[in-house]
Scaffold this motif. Structure first.
Motif, PDB file in Angstrom:
ATOM      1  N   SER A 199     -42.443  38.307 -62.654  1.00  0.00           N
ATOM      2  CA  SER A 199     -41.802  39.263 -63.560  1.00  0.00           C
ATOM      3  C   SER A 199     -40.613  39.926 -62.880  1.00  0.00           C
ATOM      4  CB  SER A 199     -42.799  40.328 -64.007  1.00  0.00           C
ATOM      5  OG  SER A 199     -43.270  41.078 -62.909  1.00  0.00           O
ATOM      6  N   TYR A 241     -44.398  51.629 -66.296  1.00  0.00           N
ATOM      7  CA  TYR A 241     -45.114  52.487 -65.341  1.00  0.00           C
ATOM      8  C   TYR A 241     -44.540  53.891 -65.488  1.00  0.00           C
ATOM      9  CZ  TYR A 241     -46.702  48.025 -63.547  1.00  0.00           C
ATOM     10  OH  TYR A 241     -47.271  46.768 -63.446  1.00  0.00           O
ATOM     11  N   ASP A 296     -48.871  37.419 -68.534  1.00  0.00           N
ATOM     12  CA  ASP A 296     -49.514  38.645 -69.007  1.00  0.00           C
ATOM     13  C   ASP A 296     -50.683  38.961 -68.077  1.00  0.00           C
ATOM     14  OD1 ASP A 296     -50.406  40.790 -70.424  1.00  0.00           O
ATOM     15  OD2 ASP A 296     -51.116  39.652 -72.157  1.00  0.00           O
ATOM     16  N   PHE A 352     -45.673  46.730 -75.711  1.00  0.00           N
ATOM     17  CA  PHE A 352     -45.654  46.943 -74.271  1.00  0.00           C
ATOM     18  C   PHE A 352     -46.946  47.602 -73.799  1.00  0.00           C
ATOM     19  CE2 PHE A 352     -44.213  50.899 -76.063  1.00  0.00           C
ATOM     20  CZ  PHE A 352     -44.605  51.900 -75.190  1.00  0.00           C
ATOM     21  N   LYS A 353     -47.230  47.400 -72.528  1.00  0.00           N
ATOM     22  CA  LYS A 353     -48.346  48.085 -71.892  1.00  0.00           C
ATOM     23  C   LYS A 353     -47.820  49.334 -71.204  1.00  0.00           C
ATOM     24  CE  LYS A 353     -50.805  43.795 -70.712  1.00  0.00           C
ATOM     25  NZ  LYS A 353     -51.280  42.960 -69.580  1.00  0.00           N
ATOM     26  N   LYS A 354     -48.703  50.310 -71.078  1.00  0.00           N
ATOM     27  CA  LYS A 354     -48.346  51.561 -70.403  1.00  0.00           C
ATOM     28  C   LYS A 354     -49.367  51.817 -69.307  1.00  0.00           C
ATOM     29  CE  LYS A 354     -48.777  55.291 -72.859  1.00  0.00           C
ATOM     30  NZ  LYS A 354     -48.495  56.353 -73.856  1.00  0.00           N
ATOM     31  N   TYR A 355     -48.858  52.084 -68.107  1.00  0.00           N
ATOM     32  CA  TYR A 355     -49.750  52.343 -66.979  1.00  0.00           C
ATOM     33  C   TYR A 355     -49.308  53.625 -66.297  1.00  0.00           C
ATOM     34  CZ  TYR A 355     -52.750  51.400 -62.953  1.00  0.00           C
ATOM     35  OH  TYR A 355     -53.723  51.480 -61.979  1.00  0.00           O
ATOM     36  N   GLN A 377     -43.517  39.791 -71.882  1.00  0.00           N
ATOM     37  CA  GLN A 377     -44.340  40.974 -71.601  1.00  0.00           C
ATOM     38  C   GLN A 377     -43.482  42.098 -71.030  1.00  0.00           C
ATOM     39  OE1 GLN A 377     -45.799  42.815 -68.852  1.00  0.00           O
ATOM     40  NE2 GLN A 377     -44.341  41.936 -67.406  1.00  0.00           N
ATOM     41  N   THR A 423     -41.917  46.219 -65.535  1.00  0.00           N
ATOM     42  CA  THR A 423     -41.941  44.794 -65.234  1.00  0.00           C
ATOM     43  C   THR A 423     -41.678  44.067 -66.545  1.00  0.00           C
ATOM     44  OG1 THR A 423     -44.341  44.602 -65.563  1.00  0.00           O
ATOM     45  CG2 THR A 423     -43.557  45.046 -63.316  1.00  0.00           C
ATOM     46  N   PRO A 481     -51.735  45.502 -65.368  1.00  0.00           N
ATOM     47  CA  PRO A 481     -50.610  46.260 -64.816  1.00  0.00           C
ATOM     48  C   PRO A 481     -50.710  46.536 -63.324  1.00  0.00           C
ATOM     49  CG  PRO A 481     -51.267  47.176 -66.920  1.00  0.00           C
ATOM     50  CD  PRO A 481     -52.305  46.170 -66.558  1.00  0.00           C
ATOM     51  N   THR A 528     -44.266  45.941 -69.218  1.00  0.00           N
ATOM     52  CA  THR A 528     -45.181  46.970 -68.746  1.00  0.00           C
ATOM     53  C   THR A 528     -44.365  48.156 -68.262  1.00  0.00           C
ATOM     54  OG1 THR A 528     -46.870  45.367 -68.085  1.00  0.00           O
ATOM     55  CG2 THR A 528     -47.020  47.569 -67.130  1.00  0.00           C
ATOM     56  N   PRO A 572     -49.229  43.289 -60.718  1.00  0.00           N
ATOM     57  CA  PRO A 572     -47.955  42.760 -61.217  1.00  0.00           C
ATOM     58  C   PRO A 572     -47.631  41.384 -60.641  1.00  0.00           C
ATOM     59  CG  PRO A 572     -47.599  44.512 -59.623  1.00  0.00           C
ATOM     60  CD  PRO A 572     -49.054  44.517 -59.932  1.00  0.00           C
TER      61      PRO A 572
END
Length: 241
Positions: A73, A8, A63, A30-33, A4, A58, A66, A6, A69
């Protein structure tokens, strides 16, 4: 299953945008926060980046949401470090060439963009420093470009980094946004030079950068323009991104 990731980030931050472009180039999942640069949540500082800066990533671990956390990670920060990390994590993306000399050239271009271009750009619209300071750095970078294509031929992290700066500079100049009491026509005057014979190669390079799918998918010019306009009405906001 891939580890994973993420990111930021903040829409206004050129540093964050460069990392997002690189992740898009790599085809990363990927995740976006989004983090409010003026009001960072306590958990972000205590659990992700103790110095509170964006961007941060991270990597690995479970998973999870966000804003929760995992301690399992890995926490990473600093945009240029993250760009190098993405390059090595996704070697097939070719974000740095295999040739060692070309790698060095890409890193030099990125370093000048970071250590000279960014301060000159910030100094122009924040402090009213002479525009020739910015033009001189842009001429230096323009001279490092090949006749066509990107910094070292193929697309690299050097291109991702400067794309995030040049795109935001356009917004600043097109809308005459500044904190230093520019005359009403200063932004237009700057753009006239940047789009004139002095910077022909740079203008073509910018067009190539902005046509890149990874750039288009990560850049909302209209939304960012409105955000920047809001910053100029908020005391101290320009120091936060």
């Amino acid at each position: 299953m891939a580890d994973q990731i993420t990111l930021y980030t903040s829409p206004a931050s050129p540093y964050s945008h460069a990392v997002e472009i690189a992740l898009a180039e790599a085809g990363a999942n990927f995740k976006k926060y989004y983090i409010d640069a003026k009001n960072k949540p306590e958990w972000f500082v205590s659990k992700v980046n103790p110095v509170g800066q964006i961007p941060a990533i991270t990597y690995g671990g479970p998973d999870v949401p966000p804003d929760q956390p995992s301690p399992e990670s890995v926490k990473l920060r600093e945009s240029t470090v993250l760009l190098e990390f993405i390059t090595e994590l996704f070697p097939g993306a070719g974000l740095l060439p295999k040739d060692l000399v070309l790698r060095a050239k890409a890193r030099l271009f990125l370093e000048i963009s970071k250590s000279k271009l960014l301060p000159a750009w910030f100094g122009t619209f924040r402090k009213g420093e002479p525009i020739e300071n910015l033009f001189a750095i842009l001429e230096q970078l323009q001279a490092m470009l090949p006749p066509t294509g990107f910094v070292v031929g193929g697309y690299s992290i050097a291109d991702a980094y400067i794309a995030s700066i040049l795109s935001r500079a356009d917004i600043i100049f097109e809308n005459n946004l500044n904190a230093s009491g520019w005359p009403d026509d200063e932004g237009a005057r700057i753009l006239e030079t940047l789009r004139g014979p002095r910077f022909v190669r740079l203008a073509q390079y910018k067009q190539d950068l902005f046509e890149r799918p990874s750039f288009k998918s990560t850049f909302d010019k209209a939304a960012l323009t409105e955000k920047y306009k809001g910053y100029f009405g908020t005391p101290g906001a320009l120091q936060s991104y």
